[in-house]
Write an enzyme that holds these catalytic residues in place. Sequence first.
Site, short mmCIF file in Angstrom:
data_model
loop_
_atom_site.label_atom_id
_atom_site.label_comp_id
_atom_site.label_asym_id
_atom_site.label_seq_id
_atom_site.Cartn_x
_atom_site.Cartn_y
_atom_site.Cartn_z
N ASP A 84 33.49 33.70 48.11
CA ASP A 84 32.36 34.18 48.91
C ASP A 84 31.29 34.86 48.06
O ASP A 84 31.54 35.31 46.94
CB ASP A 84 32.83 35.13 50.01
CG ASP A 84 33.69 36.29 49.48
OD1 ASP A 84 34.42 36.09 48.49
OD2 ASP A 84 33.62 37.39 50.05
N GLU A 142 36.55 37.81 50.17
CA GLU A 142 37.00 38.96 49.39
C GLU A 142 36.11 40.17 49.63
O GLU A 142 36.57 41.31 49.55
CB GLU A 142 37.01 38.61 47.89
CG GLU A 142 37.70 39.64 47.01
CD GLU A 142 36.82 40.85 46.68
OE1 GLU A 142 37.35 41.98 46.59
OE2 GLU A 142 35.61 40.66 46.49
N GLU A 143 34.86 39.94 49.94
CA GLU A 143 33.88 41.03 50.02
C GLU A 143 33.83 41.73 51.37
O GLU A 143 33.04 42.65 51.56
CB GLU A 143 32.47 40.49 49.69
CG GLU A 143 32.31 39.91 48.30
CD GLU A 143 32.29 40.97 47.21
OE1 GLU A 143 32.31 42.17 47.55
OE2 GLU A 143 32.24 40.60 46.03
N ARG A 183 44.90 45.68 32.04
CA ARG A 183 45.56 46.98 32.05
C ARG A 183 46.86 46.86 32.84
O ARG A 183 46.88 46.30 33.94
CB ARG A 183 44.67 48.05 32.68
CG ARG A 183 45.31 49.44 32.71
CD ARG A 183 44.44 50.46 33.40
NE ARG A 183 45.06 51.78 33.35
CZ ARG A 183 44.96 52.63 32.34
NH1 ARG A 183 44.24 52.29 31.29
NH2 ARG A 183 45.56 53.80 32.38
N HIS A 369 27.06 42.81 41.60
CA HIS A 369 26.44 43.35 42.82
C HIS A 369 24.99 43.77 42.59
O HIS A 369 24.50 44.66 43.28
CB HIS A 369 27.27 44.51 43.40
CG HIS A 369 28.58 44.08 43.98
ND1 HIS A 369 29.03 44.50 45.21
CD2 HIS A 369 29.54 43.25 43.51
CE1 HIS A 369 30.22 43.96 45.47
NE2 HIS A 369 30.54 43.19 44.43
#
Length: 399
Positions: A84, A142-143, A183, A369
Amino acid sequence: MPESQLIPRIQALAAQYAADTVAIRRHLHAHPELSFEETNTAAFVTQELRKLGLTPRPIAGTGVVALIEGRPGGPTIALRADMDALPIQETSDVPYKSTNPGVMHACGHDVHTASLLGAARILNELKGEFKGNIKLMFQPGEERLPGGASLMIKEGVLEDPAVGHVLGQHVFPHLPAGKIGLRSGRYMASTDELYLTIKGKGGHGAMPEMNLDPVLVAAHIIVAAQQVVSRRASPKIPSVLSFGKVIANGATNVIPNEVYIEGTFRTLNEEWRAEAHQHLRQLCEGLAASMGAMCELEIRHGYPYLENEPALTARVRAAAEQYLGPENVVELDQWMAAEDFAYFSQAAPACFYRLGTRHEDGRFAASVHTPTFDIDEQALATGPGLMAWLAVQELARQA
């Protein structure tokens, strides 16, 4: 095929298909679609998978899932890409600029989808070289809450065949193309949306004694709520409380009847997260009541924190160093942004790593973004091949 020959083979295939991968990414970038509206994107992905002889199927509305079957008798792992875009007007003047006004791939999901399609092409050619299955998950939404990952899991994407491990990647403009970062352990934060309505009694600004000023109450709540982070949370637990929207629709001489506030709470500990919700509710409602007003607090429960399973992440790091060289694999700090890949990390051992997309000379450094986000497309020479190599290595270690 021996490991010493497999890496050059994958790298050669990634280079061979690099121009096609770039073309796919540019097509997707030019035709972005918002969360849970990825109809054309899903159709394009389905078409590309069918070209490989795979049998994709829809899931979670506008999601797509397909299976690459290697030699029988091995485990199944999953590779994930989100599809998306964001409600942002692109301002960069590039040939592949968004053709959908007000919608842009400003978070790199076009890169993720193109990379996974590229990896699928490589893995499909090598399926005689590995034992087991690779599930390709092209995820919608996802957003936007509730997050497409949660819906795919509810619809059984990690089952039939059962998935042992999940890998995902995300663009990272702070690293140059050709490098990745990762990480181990707790990496990204949970995220909850806060919506507050503070109700008082409006009136003339010159007669505050006749009114019940919700602006004053809101100011006290905004300041006092920070003590939930500074005095209630353990200093060992990262927490963020931010208010980004305040509407007090009065005037210079008009006290409004109510104030509306929006914010976010994020942390890396689910127990503390639940406790913080209680503290926030008690503080907001109690402080407003003590001042004669009323506060309604809605907490929209968002994504959980993202956990990179340590043993899997160590294997991913070692495999990435083999493929890219140790100097191109870097350690990342914890990040208080959120990602719904976290749902996969809560359901199965998972590793979510970052793909460098900045050019060495500093170009393509705009943050995700933002309306100028773009990538050094050399990252598309790294992403598909690395993902294919990680998948093959993980299957070999589980077999």
